[in-house]
Design a protein around this motif. Sequence first.
Motif, PDB file in Angstrom:
ATOM      1  N   GLN A  20      -5.867  24.465 -80.185  1.00 14.42           N
ATOM      2  CA  GLN A  20      -4.940  24.745 -81.287  1.00 14.42           C
ATOM      3  C   GLN A  20      -4.210  26.045 -81.026  1.00 14.42           C
ATOM      4  OE1 GLN A  20      -4.074  23.119 -84.467  1.00 14.42           O
ATOM      5  NE2 GLN A  20      -2.526  24.687 -84.092  1.00 14.42           N
ATOM      6  N   GLY A  21      -2.881  26.003 -81.080  1.00 17.13           N
ATOM      7  CA  GLY A  21      -2.097  27.216 -80.912  1.00 17.13           C
ATOM      8  C   GLY A  21      -1.977  27.988 -82.216  1.00 17.13           C
ATOM      9  N   HIS A  22      -1.352  29.137 -82.146  1.00 19.78           N
ATOM     10  CA  HIS A  22      -1.183  30.037 -83.296  1.00 19.78           C
ATOM     11  C   HIS A  22       0.186  29.778 -83.920  1.00 19.78           C
ATOM     12  CE1 HIS A  22      -1.271  34.494 -84.860  1.00 19.78           C
ATOM     13  NE2 HIS A  22      -0.959  33.613 -85.803  1.00 19.78           N
ATOM     14  N   ARG A  23       0.173  29.087 -85.052  1.00 19.89           N
ATOM     15  CA  ARG A  23       1.413  28.789 -85.749  1.00 19.89           C
ATOM     16  C   ARG A  23       1.787  29.959 -86.647  1.00 19.89           C
ATOM     17  NH1 ARG A  23       1.778  23.024 -88.791  1.00 19.89           N
ATOM     18  NH2 ARG A  23       1.457  24.370 -90.609  1.00 19.89           N
ATOM     19  N   ILE A  24       3.020  30.449 -86.509  1.00 15.73           N
ATOM     20  CA  ILE A  24       3.498  31.569 -87.320  1.00 15.73           C
ATOM     21  C   ILE A  24       4.801  31.177 -88.010  1.00 15.73           C
ATOM     22  CG2 ILE A  24       2.427  33.280 -85.809  1.00 15.73           C
ATOM     23  CD1 ILE A  24       5.220  33.862 -84.692  1.00 15.73           C
ATOM     24  N   ALA A  25       5.203  31.973 -88.977  1.00 16.56           N
ATOM     25  CA  ALA A  25       6.390  31.661 -89.772  1.00 16.56           C
ATOM     26  C   ALA A  25       7.674  31.858 -88.979  1.00 16.56           C
ATOM     27  CB  ALA A  25       6.417  32.514 -91.025  1.00 16.56           C
ATOM     28  N   LYS A  26       8.540  30.874 -89.075  1.00 15.82           N
ATOM     29  CA  LYS A  26       9.882  30.977 -88.512  1.00 15.82           C
ATOM     30  C   LYS A  26      10.812  31.705 -89.488  1.00 15.82           C
ATOM     31  CE  LYS A  26      11.466  27.116 -86.949  1.00 15.82           C
ATOM     32  NZ  LYS A  26      11.957  25.729 -87.034  1.00 15.82           N
ATOM     33  N   ASN A  27      10.540  31.529 -90.785  1.00 13.43           N
ATOM     34  CA  ASN A  27      11.417  32.098 -91.805  1.00 13.43           C
ATOM     35  C   ASN A  27      10.602  32.767 -92.918  1.00 13.43           C
ATOM     36  OD1 ASN A  27      10.596  29.271 -92.456  1.00 13.43           O
ATOM     37  ND2 ASN A  27      11.624  29.735 -94.385  1.00 13.43           N
ATOM     38  N   THR A  28      11.138  33.874 -93.420  1.00 14.51           N
ATOM     39  CA  THR A  28      10.553  34.549 -94.590  1.00 14.51           C
ATOM     40  C   THR A  28      11.704  34.931 -95.520  1.00 14.51           C
ATOM     41  OG1 THR A  28      10.591  36.636 -93.349  1.00 14.51           O
ATOM     42  CG2 THR A  28       8.500  35.434 -93.407  1.00 14.51           C
ATOM     43  N   ASN A  29      12.556  33.953 -95.794  1.00 15.11           N
ATOM     44  CA  ASN A  29      13.796  34.206 -96.524  1.00 15.11           C
ATOM     45  C   ASN A  29      13.686  34.063 -98.035  1.00 15.11           C
ATOM     46  OD1 ASN A  29      13.346  31.480 -95.847  1.00 15.11           O
ATOM     47  ND2 ASN A  29      15.465  30.945 -96.322  1.00 15.11           N
ATOM     48  N   THR A  30      12.547  33.570 -98.533  1.00 17.90           N
ATOM     49  CA  THR A  30      12.325  33.498 -99.977  1.00 17.90           C
ATOM     50  C   THR A  30      10.906  33.977-100.272  1.00 17.90           C
ATOM     51  OG1 THR A  30      11.383  31.257-100.038  1.00 17.90           O
ATOM     52  CG2 THR A  30      13.796  31.435-100.098  1.00 17.90           C
ATOM     53  N   SER A  31      10.631  34.232-101.542  1.00 15.88           N
ATOM     54  CA  SER A  31       9.292  34.689-101.922  1.00 15.88           C
ATOM     55  C   SER A  31       8.243  33.637-101.594  1.00 15.88           C
ATOM     56  CB  SER A  31       9.261  35.016-103.423  1.00 15.88           C
ATOM     57  OG  SER A  31      10.030  36.163-103.693  1.00 15.88           O
ATOM     58  N   PHE A  32       8.566  32.357-101.822  1.00 18.59           N
ATOM     59  CA  PHE A  32       7.611  31.299-101.518  1.00 18.59           C
ATOM     60  C   PHE A  32       7.395  31.174-100.012  1.00 18.59           C
ATOM     61  CE2 PHE A  32       7.634  29.793-105.869  1.00 18.59           C
ATOM     62  CZ  PHE A  32       6.360  29.235-105.989  1.00 18.59           C
TER      63      PHE A  32
END
Length: 402
Positions: free
Chosen positions: A161-173
């Motif tokens: 299993q690889g390390h999945r990280i956020a592509k976007n942090t453009n909204t609070s959710f």
Amino acid sequence: MDVIKILIHGLEFLLIGYFGFASIYVFIFSFAGLFKAKKRNEIFHKQRKFAVLIPGYKEDSVIVEVAKQALKQSYSEDFFEVIIIADSFQEETLAELQKLAVKVIEVSFEKSTKSKALNQAMKVIGDGYDVALILDADNIMEDHFIEKVNNAFNQGYKVVQGHRIAKNTNTSFAILDAISEEINNHIFRKGHRVLGLSSALIGSGMAFDYYFFKNTMANVNAVGGFDKELELKLLKNRTKIEYLNNALVLDEKVQKSEVFSNQRKRWLSAQFIYFGRYFVPGLKELFTKGNIDFFDKVYQMVSPPRVLLLGLVVVISFVYFAINFFSLANLSGVPAIFWYASLLLTILAFFFAIPKKFYSSKTLRAVLTLPKAFLLMFLSLFKLKGANKKFIHTQHGTVKSQ
């Protein structure tokens, strides 16, 4: 009156038992995640042929760019093939994909599921691969991802299993979703590997021995949460799942409350279904074969999601604080200190697990949305009926080039 009091006290003990153990559990694995897992030495020196399988359902807005990005790997292009599994794509999208050095397999089902798409694709492409690497239709691998996965296979692992990280942090959710994923990465993947248990799978950014995956998936028919069913089958067979904390996959985070609610409802439904299905086998495996890995995974199916754990422990701790403040402690069967300890352990677990980059004013503003996220998760508990019997599609936005 005494009977009612006994029932209330019994409920209190059940609640502290459930949430108290969950708090201890996440704290132990979160603390363990602060350390490095022991690594195996390489026992092979082989360059494997990868099938990069990307199933997508009506993902016309993202799939072309994802396909282009998937081809940008440091790994030899002769040893990996990008395979787009196209379910209900537009003709224009298919034409654009045909221009790329990828293989496109069109599929169509009366009821679409990810497991059906993967199984059909593997029937079409045959057996000329060593590794099946699964991505979501919005995922982008870092340049050295396949190379790092191949190195793990050279250490003898069959599932990574690889390390999945956020592509976007453009909204609070999106920020809350990104933090949630990192907490789960830290506790259920990195922390588990440090203590010698298997990493949890997450549905994408994961790789399997091809023959092993094809044969195992043939018996997986999940509508939602196929990775959970697959994971339980693997752990029952004592197949160790490795986690690569330094092999990154960018994943789009949910941006709207309704998407968040639908996604969590699907996940919760899958968890409870698999807990009911595997609880007895889990106990049997634990006590007759000492299969801690399998039982640990079965427990995870019924453990409270992190947002609910934090929210409910905060609420209940406040109630006990109020009871003590107004000198009504004699009405309670459980000392308030137990709930305060549970709250402390939960907060520490989160503190250890959240990456430093998220300690910012932007995150602080997003935290104001946390009560809404908690309420949506709590309400989802009452809307689970049938959620795992129908396909709930998570719509993705446009993917930007990296």
